[in-house]
Motif scaffolding. Structure first.
Motif, PDB file in Angstrom:
ATOM      1  N   MET A   1       0.819  -1.173   0.094  1.00 17.60           N
ATOM      2  CA  MET A   1      -0.041  -0.059  -0.158  1.00 17.60           C
ATOM      3  C   MET A   1       0.705   1.239   0.018  1.00 17.60           C
ATOM      4  O   MET A   1       0.443   2.314  -0.158  1.00 17.60           O
TER       5      MET A   1
ATOM      6  N   GLU B   1      -4.656   4.412  -7.852  1.00 17.39           N
ATOM      7  CA  GLU B   1      -3.383   4.045  -7.536  1.00 17.39           C
ATOM      8  C   GLU B   1      -3.020   4.323  -6.162  1.00 17.39           C
ATOM      9  O   GLU B   1      -2.084   3.657  -5.492  1.00 17.39           O
ATOM     10  N   TYR B   2      -3.368   5.392  -5.580  1.00 12.70           N
ATOM     11  CA  TYR B   2      -2.816   6.023  -4.432  1.00 12.70           C
ATOM     12  C   TYR B   2      -3.737   5.756  -3.149  1.00 12.70           C
ATOM     13  O   TYR B   2      -3.606   5.902  -2.040  1.00 12.70           O
ATOM     14  N   GLY B   3      -4.735   5.135  -3.689  1.00 14.08           N
ATOM     15  CA  GLY B   3      -6.180   4.994  -2.501  1.00 14.08           C
ATOM     16  C   GLY B   3      -5.782   3.758  -1.713  1.00 14.08           C
ATOM     17  O   GLY B   3      -4.777   3.066  -1.909  1.00 14.08           O
ATOM     18  N   GLU B   4      -6.552   3.780  -0.508  1.00  8.72           N
ATOM     19  CA  GLU B   4      -6.695   2.685   0.460  1.00  8.72           C
ATOM     20  C   GLU B   4      -7.385   1.635  -0.086  1.00  8.72           C
ATOM     21  O   GLU B   4      -8.133   1.879  -0.816  1.00  8.72           O
TER      22      GLU B   4
ATOM     23  N   GLU C   1       0.991  10.914   0.414  1.00  8.42           N
ATOM     24  CA  GLU C   1       0.631  10.720  -1.042  1.00  8.42           C
ATOM     25  C   GLU C   1       0.068   9.451  -1.441  1.00  8.42           C
ATOM     26  O   GLU C   1      -0.985   9.534  -2.191  1.00  8.42           O
ATOM     27  N   TYR C   2       0.378   8.405  -0.925  1.00 12.60           N
ATOM     28  CA  TYR C   2      -0.659   7.273  -0.661  1.00 12.60           C
ATOM     29  C   TYR C   2      -1.237   7.255   0.525  1.00 12.60           C
ATOM     30  O   TYR C   2      -0.607   7.527   1.723  1.00 12.60           O
ATOM     31  N   ILE C   3      -2.398   7.040   0.454  1.00 12.28           N
ATOM     32  CA  ILE C   3      -3.204   7.276   1.656  1.00 12.28           C
ATOM     33  C   ILE C   3      -3.516   6.132   2.866  1.00 12.28           C
ATOM     34  O   ILE C   3      -4.189   6.451   3.656  1.00 12.28           O
ATOM     35  N   THR C   4      -2.981   5.363   2.395  1.00 10.43           N
ATOM     36  CA  THR C   4      -2.917   4.139   3.460  1.00 10.43           C
ATOM     37  C   THR C   4      -2.012   4.355   4.839  1.00 10.43           C
ATOM     38  O   THR C   4      -0.810   4.695   4.604  1.00 10.43           O
ATOM     39  N   PRO C   5      -2.457   4.543   5.773  1.00 12.02           N
ATOM     40  CA  PRO C   5      -1.676   5.008   6.902  1.00 12.02           C
ATOM     41  C   PRO C   5      -0.914   3.878   7.656  1.00 12.02           C
ATOM     42  O   PRO C   5      -1.124   2.974   7.332  1.00 12.02           O
TER      43      PRO C   5
END
Lengths: 471, 278
Positions: free
Chosen positions: A274, B40-43, A281-285
């Protein structure tokens, strides 16, 4: 340093040509690859350490049967393209194997040079030629045999599934791989960190397999959207199950569900698959505190401890109930962890995880251990020392104590024989109790290594090919 | 890519999407969920299936825009596509003729309770349904629920529609009038907890659907750990439905807050480079 003997130039250096690496103090601040790879010169010098001995015992140590002396000989001759072509006759994932195989327990373990000196750095040479080819574009795509008209479904796109898929495709079968996650690669993408195995390399190796003709369908959870029986009914002549060890174990100690306790799978999946290390920038914490304890001492544990440092932890601990000698991780990974400042609390294990009033981890109660008699695994078993309780202040705990088989496929395939632990029972060729269904990799053996899974995929491909010929 | 066939705004920050996913639609059962990743950037976010149409090959999702991911999703329109859409995940609801049942849906939880209610109704149960929301604007699927219930009670916290009060107020009244075989309750954790407390008094078996933080949704990561009857379970593969009387609600609430600070950061980052009209 090298001398020339009568027939061929042999480099008598006792040690491997060193692997150029990023400086530890620099690399703990980034996710770029730690080992930078040999230069052409490094590779040729190292290749000259190979005696090209007649028996070539190294070959018996390779689960995918690479003709090791032959590829090294081509490196000596600076025929790097020839060297990679030689490897690809047997191994479709050389850039990956060159990085993550435990060569010290395989090919290099048997190397004749290794009897008195360090063995030839077979893994580093494999990586070198694989990277050499990648740097020069697409490289050679193997051409499959003429179509047999037989269809094979591969469940899982990890090392076992990809290897089986590539080999079956080469044999002329119509192969489709079903992957549950959104990106193919299995543990290569969700588990092994970027700094050890760049995801771009994985992506390119998989793209090459697709170019051979293998079809990959992501977002397909077999056992849910389709069952193995439905695959067989819908026109697949055989199914290979390579679903891996996808069910994390926890210790079952109090406080384990506190906020800040992760399974290694969760911690690494957030970071690797993820890309939480690039949050927001990538929203998985991902939350990494200041002091992280990783429980366990296998490769996965080292990956987690080193990832924690890169995510900003001030202290990263390996907490392991046995001693250094019993640690299951590769030596190289342990060394890298040491260099980067991971601290090792050996002969120690938590008995309780303590949380604050909000439920967040604030520490662990640990016990100290001593080693007793060897247990069934052959390792000396840890015995807790009475009254040795102590408090270890940590705010994040990562459980890296192993994994069981993922239940989704076994649960929905009633006539598939399982063992006590829930692993699929398969013979050495991958044949299961169910006709037309084969299995290999961690789902059969329990958590092991990438290359063993690849070896299992290779054997199963052969058995599937034989089976398809009988239809 | 999974195309959005249609989109409906159900209320403030409440959206419905019908998504083309024929293989999932062919297999979906009441109680199951999907996981989607918008781009692509999503959870990867889990959403319980609100409806499925095997003929049309579609899955209906209803979501409330509560954070960055759901807000991003809400910006998509019919004709747009969702990058990843996987399912059906989790175990299906237990559907049989239990006799008399009460189905309770709170807020956006009415969406997943709807297909379960319909299945129970079709299985021959006598179905009393209670749906509730903070106010009239946030109330969803009233007509749909009415069609699959023998009796429907509507509650709003502020009394702007239906009866004023919580779903538990109506539930307590209904349970004290007659005997019921089971209660199915889906909604916010506080609501499901309150429902479970009420039904425990009456000794009525209660099924709730938990929607904890997940990553893969296939049992691989254990992010979705919940404690039920003192045992740790993975909601993604062991659930999402559990016995409400056995769930450790405090733990579930605590774990739902795990990434609050990060969710705020992600939400603030929203509007930067994205297509959101600020």
């Amino acid at each position: 340093m090298s001398e020339v003997d009568a027939k061929r130039k042999v480099n008598k250096q006792p040690n491997k040509q060193p692997m150029p690496t990023q400086d530890p103090q620099v690399r703990i601040k980034n996710f770029s690859e730690v080992a930078l790879g040999y230069t052409e010169e490094d590779a040729v010098i190292e290749a000259e350490r190979c005696l090209s001995c007649k028996k070539s015992p190294c070959r018996q140590g390779c689960p995918v049967e690479i003709d090791i002396p032959a590829f090294i000989e081509r490196i000596r001759e600076r025929d790097f393209a020839g060297a990679i072509a030689k490897i690809k006759e047997k191994n479709n994932l050389p850039a990956i194997c060159g990085r993550v195989c435990p060569q010290e327990a395989q090919c290099e373990k048997y190397c004749l040079v290794g009897k008195k000196k360090e063995p030839v750095a077979i893994g580093r040479l494999e990586r070198f030629v694989a990277d050499y080819e990648m740097a020069r574009g697409e490289g050679t795509i193997q051409k499959p045999a003429s179509p047999t008209g037989k269809k094979v479904a591969i469940v899982g796109s990890g090392p076992a599934g990809l290897t089986a898929a590539a080999d079956l495709c080469m044999m002329g079968h119509d192969v489709t791989v079903f992957e549950a996650l959104h990106t193919p690669g299995g543990v290569l993408v969700y588990g092994i960190p970027e700094f050890r195995l760049p995801k771009d390399i994985v992506r390119r190796e998989i793209a090459n397999i697709e170019k051979m003709g293998v079809k990959i369908r992501t977002n397909m959870v077999i056992g849910k959207v389709l069952t193995v029986d439905e695959l067989l009914q819908s026109g697949y002549d055989a199914v290979f199950i390579g679903t891996g060890a996808g069910l994390p174990y926890f210790m079952n100690i109090p406080g384990e569900n506190s906020n800040g306790v992760y399974s290694a799978n969760e911690f690494l999946t957030r970071s690797n698959l993820m890309k939480a290390y690039r949050f927001p920038e990538y929203i998985t914490p991902i939350v990494t505190g200041k002091r992280v304890a990783v429980i366990g001492a296998g490769n996965v544990a080292m990956d987690a401890a080193r990832t924690a440092l890169r995510l900003g932890a001030e202290e990263s601990y390996i907490v392991y109930r046995r001693s250094e000698k019993e640690m299951p991780a590769r030596k190289e990974e342990i060394e890298h962890a040491h260099e980067e400042g991971v601290k090792f609390h050996l002969l120690t294990s938590p008995v309780e995880i303590l949380a604050d009033e909000e439920g967040k981890v604030r520490g662990m109660t640990c016990l100290r251990y001593e080693l007793g008699e060897p247990d069934e695994s052959g390792r000396r078993s840890p015995i807790p020392i009475k009254g040795s309780e102590f408090f270890m202040e940590v705010d994040t705990v990562v459980m890296a104590i192993g994994q069981g088989p993922n239940p989704l496929v076994p649960e929905t395939t009633p006539d598939l024989e399982l063992n006590r632990r829930g692993n699929i029972v398969a013979d050495e060729t991958g044949k299961t109790s169910k006709p037309g269904v084969f299995a290999g990799g961690d789902i059969v053996t329990g958590a092991a290594t990438v290359i063993l899974a690849m070896g299992a995929g290779k054997k199963a491909a052969r058995a599937i090919n034989d089976y398809l010929a009988t239809l | 890519m999974y195309r959005i066939r249609s989109k409906k705004v159900l209320g403030p920050e409440l959206k419905l999407m019908v998504v083309e996913a024929p293989e999932i639609a062919a297999k979906a059962q009441p109680g199951q969920f999907i996981i989607l990743r918008e781009n692509e950037y999503g959870e990867r976010i889990p959403l319980t299936i609100a409806d499925f149409d095997r003929q049309e090959g579609t899955i209906t999702i209803i979501f409330q825009e509560v954070g960055r991911s759901t807000r991003d999703l809400g910006l998509l329109e019919a004709g747009d596509s969702i990058l990843d859409f996987v399912g059906p995940l989790g175990k299906k609801s237990e559907i049989e003729d239990f006799g008399k049942v009460v189905c309770v849906g709170g807020g956006v939880g009415v969406a997943p309770v709807y297909p379960i209610t319909r299945a129970l109704y079709e299985a021959g149960n006598h179905v009393i349904s209670i749906i509730g929301a903070r106010n009239r604007e946030l109330l969803i699927l009233e007509e749909e629920m009415r069609k699959v219930s023998h009796q429907l009670v509507v509650m709003t916290d502020d009394g702007s529609y239906g009866e004023k009060g919580f779903v538990t107020d109506a539930l307590r009244r209904i349970l004290s009038q007659d005997n019921y075989a089971r209660v199915i309750a889906i909604g916010p954790l506080v609501m499901m907890k309150a429902v479970s407390e009420v039904t425990k008094e009456f000794g009525v078996k209660t099924i709730v659907s938990l929607n904890p933080i997940m990553v893969d949704g296939t049992g691989m990561c254990g992010a979705c750990r919940v404690e039920v009857g003192g045992e740790t379970r993975f909601a993604c593969v062991d659930g999402p439905e559990f016995d409400g009387h056995q769930v450790d609600w405090n733990l579930a609430q605590q774990r739902a807050r795990m990434f609050l600070a990060q969710e705020k950061i992600a939400d603030e980052a929203h509007g930067g480079g994205c297509r959101c009209q600020k």
